[in-house]
Design an enzyme around this catalytic site. Sequence first.
Site, PDB file in Angstrom:
ATOM      1  N   GLY A  72      -2.485  -3.402  -0.620  1.00 42.98           N
ATOM      2  CA  GLY A  72      -3.265  -3.611   0.598  1.00 42.98           C
ATOM      3  C   GLY A  72      -3.627  -2.309   1.298  1.00 42.98           C
ATOM      4  N   THR A  73      -2.700  -1.381   1.323  1.00 40.13           N
ATOM      5  CA  THR A  73      -2.945  -0.127   2.033  1.00 40.13           C
ATOM      6  C   THR A  73      -4.126   0.622   1.411  1.00 40.13           C
ATOM      7  OG1 THR A  73      -0.617   0.013   2.607  1.00 40.13           O
ATOM      8  CG2 THR A  73      -1.874   2.060   2.735  1.00 40.13           C
ATOM      9  N   GLN A 184      -2.221 -11.111   4.144  1.00 37.68           N
ATOM     10  CA  GLN A 184      -1.288 -12.225   4.393  1.00 37.68           C
ATOM     11  C   GLN A 184      -1.905 -13.583   4.066  1.00 37.68           C
ATOM     12  OE1 GLN A 184       1.918 -12.087   5.063  1.00 37.68           O
ATOM     13  NE2 GLN A 184       2.126  -9.901   5.523  1.00 37.68           N
ATOM     14  N   GLY A 205      -0.616  -7.983  -4.158  1.00 39.38           N
ATOM     15  CA  GLY A 205       0.078  -8.899  -5.071  1.00 39.38           C
ATOM     16  C   GLY A 205       1.488  -9.277  -4.648  1.00 39.38           C
ATOM     17  N   HIS A 206       2.212  -8.343  -4.000  1.00 35.14           N
ATOM     18  CA  HIS A 206       3.628  -8.630  -3.738  1.00 35.14           C
ATOM     19  C   HIS A 206       3.835  -9.603  -2.577  1.00 35.14           C
ATOM     20  CE1 HIS A 206       4.599  -5.876  -0.214  1.00 35.14           C
ATOM     21  NE2 HIS A 206       3.465  -5.317  -0.588  1.00 35.14           N
ATOM     22  N   THR A 242      -5.129   6.252 -15.106  1.00 36.55           N
ATOM     23  CA  THR A 242      -4.834   5.223 -16.108  1.00 36.55           C
ATOM     24  C   THR A 242      -4.373   3.951 -15.408  1.00 36.55           C
ATOM     25  OG1 THR A 242      -4.261   6.902 -17.701  1.00 36.55           O
ATOM     26  CG2 THR A 242      -3.418   4.689 -18.135  1.00 36.55           C
ATOM     27  N   CYS A 330       8.595  -2.548  22.438  1.00 37.01           N
ATOM     28  CA  CYS A 330       9.563  -1.602  22.972  1.00 37.01           C
ATOM     29  C   CYS A 330       9.360  -1.537  24.477  1.00 37.01           C
ATOM     30  CB  CYS A 330       9.374  -0.235  22.347  1.00 37.01           C
ATOM     31  SG  CYS A 330       7.849   0.543  22.764  1.00 37.01           S
TER      32      CYS A 330
END
Length: 384
Positions: A72-73, A184, A205-206, A242, A330
């Site tokens: 995604g990044t 997401q 993918g993860h 590659t 915070c």
Amino acid sequence: MNEIVYLDNAATTSLDPVVLEAMLPFLTQHYGNPSSSYSIGRKSKTAIEAARKKVADLLGVKSTSIYFTSGGTESNNTAIATAVKTLGCTHIITSPIEHHAVLNTVEHYCADKNITCSFVKLNEYGEVDYNDLELQLNSQVKAGVKCLVSLMHANNEIGTLLDLKRAGEICNRYGAIFHSDCVQTIGHYPLQLAEYGVHFASASGHKFHGPKGTGILYVSAGTKITPLIHGGGQERKVRAGTENVHGMIGFAKALELAYENYPGDQIYISNLNKAMRDGLMQLSPEISFNNNDNALYTVLSVNFPGNMDTDLLLAMLDQAGICASGGSACSSGDDHGSHVMHALGKKQSGATIRFSFSKLTRMGDIDIAITTLAGLLKYPLSLA
Ligand code: PLP
């Protein structure tokens, strides 16, 4: 040691064994370089193109619109870089609750004095104010400025969903380039990307039981893209290096399983989410939730009022074998805490924890989490 209760599936998911099985031959016997012209090289190349076609077919787009990336990044970075460097966008409209893969990239390009950026207005749940989006685009267009609009499809902390089609229509009306971080949601909804007017969409993918370090960037037909990585001619000269052959195969297999098992998985995961919410509500009426009714079904963001701070509660949950994420604003103004909660003005005392679920979460995991939280926070346990 007891089995881990893993309730952090928006951070990452475990690899589906069926996906691993599809990947393994490309880590062992089919090791040829896809750029090599002999048979084992051609075998790898053919497998990549089959994976690309599978992904494209599932997402309802042409194969030529799918570029494999490292996640995604990288996809977000490529889309934003392309809009600025190649497509002539000199103003970026985004939101303050985007993932840092968008926010920090926008900030990077806005350091250039020729590029400006603005945030679209959001309501308390992080929903986009579409009138404000339109007003902003209108005034930029009147000033002769071409815009990039980068808005996430679902927020990773509180699950707020964007109406992709509505945002796409507005962007297209004002000639803006529209990028959506769909990390997401791709793999969690049966999206058909050609229907929303997006020029770029990012996936990873993860997040849906595929391998880490894999992703795609969808690029609409006719939109040019700028390489971030220079070198060989892989990925149609857009992404050198590659190819991660087994990763691409794994991404495609994971997406195929996600589409095959939808909506059954969605119903199952939504029930887990509801059980967690109901169980927490029974613990104390003071426990509140940051998700609105129309949010991503995999995520539940919970506020636990009181003296317990987020990091401490997370550490205690960890000790009890429960994995979850923080998500609180915070209050001290330093660099800790959630930029999402901060942007939405949610600065309550106590802890804010994101629980996120997957098809592999068990109903028993929810019971364990609720019982453990009751013990840690000293709530009387009145579960049936
Ligand atoms: N965008 C969103 C909304 C995310 O949740 C994440 C991951 O947490 C990313 C982008 C980054 O994706 P990746 O880990 O594949 O680089």
